[in-house]
Write a protein that holds these residues in place. Structure first.
Motif, short mmCIF file in Angstrom:
data_model
loop_
_atom_site.label_atom_id
_atom_site.label_comp_id
_atom_site.label_asym_id
_atom_site.label_seq_id
_atom_site.Cartn_x
_atom_site.Cartn_y
_atom_site.Cartn_z
N UNK A 86 0.84 -1.19 0.00
CA UNK A 86 0.00 0.00 0.00
C UNK A 86 0.87 1.25 0.00
N UNK A 87 0.50 2.21 -0.82
CA UNK A 87 1.17 3.51 -0.83
C UNK A 87 0.55 4.36 0.27
N UNK A 88 1.29 4.58 1.36
CA UNK A 88 0.76 5.33 2.50
C UNK A 88 1.54 6.62 2.71
N UNK A 89 2.17 7.12 1.63
CA UNK A 89 2.98 8.33 1.76
C UNK A 89 2.18 9.49 2.32
N UNK A 90 0.92 9.62 1.91
CA UNK A 90 0.07 10.71 2.38
C UNK A 90 -1.08 10.19 3.25
N UNK A 91 -0.88 9.01 3.84
CA UNK A 91 -1.91 8.38 4.66
C UNK A 91 -1.32 8.07 6.05
N UNK A 92 -2.20 7.87 7.04
CA UNK A 92 -1.69 7.50 8.37
C UNK A 92 -1.12 6.10 8.42
N UNK A 93 -1.47 5.26 7.44
CA UNK A 93 -0.98 3.89 7.47
C UNK A 93 -1.73 3.06 8.48
N UNK A 94 -1.06 2.11 9.07
CA UNK A 94 -1.69 1.23 10.06
C UNK A 94 -1.92 1.97 11.36
N UNK A 95 -3.14 1.88 11.87
CA UNK A 95 -3.50 2.49 13.15
C UNK A 95 -4.43 1.54 13.88
N UNK A 96 -3.86 0.67 14.70
CA UNK A 96 -4.64 -0.32 15.45
C UNK A 96 -4.57 0.05 16.93
N UNK A 97 -5.66 0.57 17.51
CA UNK A 97 -5.65 1.03 18.90
C UNK A 97 -5.41 -0.11 19.89
N UNK A 98 -5.13 0.23 21.15
CA UNK A 98 -4.93 -0.79 22.17
C UNK A 98 -6.12 -1.75 22.25
N UNK A 99 -5.79 -3.05 22.32
CA UNK A 99 -6.81 -4.11 22.35
C UNK A 99 -6.21 -5.31 23.06
N UNK A 100 -7.04 -6.25 23.53
CA UNK A 100 -6.55 -7.35 24.36
C UNK A 100 -6.36 -8.65 23.59
N UNK A 101 -5.58 -9.55 24.19
CA UNK A 101 -5.44 -10.92 23.68
C UNK A 101 -5.29 -11.89 24.84
N UNK A 102 -5.80 -13.11 24.65
CA UNK A 102 -5.49 -14.24 25.53
C UNK A 102 -5.29 -15.47 24.65
N UNK A 103 -4.46 -16.40 25.12
CA UNK A 103 -4.38 -17.72 24.53
C UNK A 103 -3.68 -17.85 23.21
N UNK A 104 -2.86 -16.87 22.82
CA UNK A 104 -2.25 -16.91 21.49
C UNK A 104 -0.93 -16.17 21.46
N UNK A 105 -0.22 -16.34 20.34
CA UNK A 105 0.95 -15.53 20.01
C UNK A 105 0.65 -14.75 18.73
#
Length: 321
Positions: free
Chosen positions: A63-82
């Motif tokens: 993806x061309x994200x030169x003028x984009x914020x790109x990936x933005x994944x807010x804080x979130x939880x996990x259990x039971x995985x890697x």
């Protein structure tokens, strides 16, 4: 990385019966992942839930994200995985509730073990490269290790295998390939490797017959056991193979994913992997009430709220071989 679907459906993991070699092309579905990132989700799918302990595969970009914020994944939880972060282009900034702050770059391993509970965020740095291209994967933890203490590992130097045939260069992400072993921590027998191939290369890759395998095409055109794969496609290959024929139609790269078929019954919902609906419900409540998962510091934005649980009970299912 998170599943940002606000209406997630319960997923019965364990896959369909794995008996012998097959060639099953998995169909991806596109889903938004915060900011300007759209991913192709290949696992879990309607026809295939797992490949060994690998239970979640997203491919995104280039993806061309030169003028984009790109990936933005807010804080979130996990259990039971890697979680396994793997990049071909760009950078991803990882923060977690352990206090980890790490920029993951191409061909570096970012490995987070959620164990009993962790929370994290992922984002493109404010000053970032023009292109973003990579894969995000989850590995299900077996019962003996799923309540372990959470941890984060970053490995910038991974072992490579260059003697498997002219034109093939393999980086071992997790597990072992041809005697080269990744430093990343694993809890079940599995392998993940990035295979770069030059145009015209034809090799027969040695593999473990008791593993099941799949191949995800990252770039270029490749034929895997005679099946032509375009970028973003994934081929499930079954078990009972001692070698895997590969041919590069163009310069390209594929991810080899494999492992012993995962026999435990489990259920995956949103960003949790557990063994019962009650366990999943408790994890959701703990996240919403601010207990157990800790806090991610430094992310500029609000954390994710968990979606509502489905009306139907969440029940574990397993693989039948």
């Amino acid at each position: 990385m998170s599943d940002l679907d606000l209406r997630p459906t319960p997923t019965t993991c364990g896959g369909s019966r794995a008996e012998g070699p097959v060639r099953d092309l998995l169909v991806a579905r596109e889903t938004a992942l915060g900011g300007s990132t759209v991913v192709r989700r290949l696992l879990p799918s309607m026809g295939r839930r797992m490949v060994g302990a690998w239970c979640f595969v997203d491919h995104y970009g280039p993806d061309d994200i030169a003028d984009e914020p790109g990936m933005q994944v807010p804080p979130h939880p996990h259990i039971g995985l890697q979680t396994v972060s793997w990049l071909h282009e760009g950078e991803v900034l990882h923060r977690d509730s352990l206090g980890s702050l790490q920029t993951v770059r191409p061909r570096e391993l970012g490995l987070m073990t959620s164990g009993r509970a962790i929370s994290h965020s992922e984002e493109s740095p404010r000053e970032h490269a023009r292109l973003l291209h990579g894969a995000q994967l989850w590995v299900a933890l077996p019962d003996a290790h799923r309540h372990t203490e959470p941890a984060f590992e970053h490995h910038a130097d991974l072992p490579r295998v260059t003697d498997l045939g002219g034109g093939l260069d393999a980086t071992v992400i997790l597990g072992e390939l041809d005697g080269a072993r990744s430093p990343g921590t694993i809890h079940t027998p599995l392998v993940g490797a990035d295979l770069s191939l030059r145009e015209g290369t034809e090799v027969r890759l040695p593999v473990e017959p008791h593993f099941e395998y799949a191949v995800l095409t990252m770039s270029g055109l490749t034929e895997v056991d005679g099946v032509r794969l375009e970028p973003g496609s994934m081929l499930y290959l079954g078990t009972d193979r001692r070698e895997l024929p590969l041919r590069a139609v163009t310069d390209g790269s594929v991810l080899l994913l494999g492992g012993e078929p995962f026999e435990e019954e489990l259920v995956m919902w949103w960003n949790f992997i557990g063994r019962s609906g009650e366990e999943i419900a408790q994890a959701r409540n703990d996240w919403e009430t601010g207990t157990r998962f800790g806090e991610v510091h430094g992310y500029d934005g609000a954390r994710l709220h968990a979606p509502q649980l489905p009306a139907t009970p969440l029940k574990p299912r397993g693989r039948v071989r």
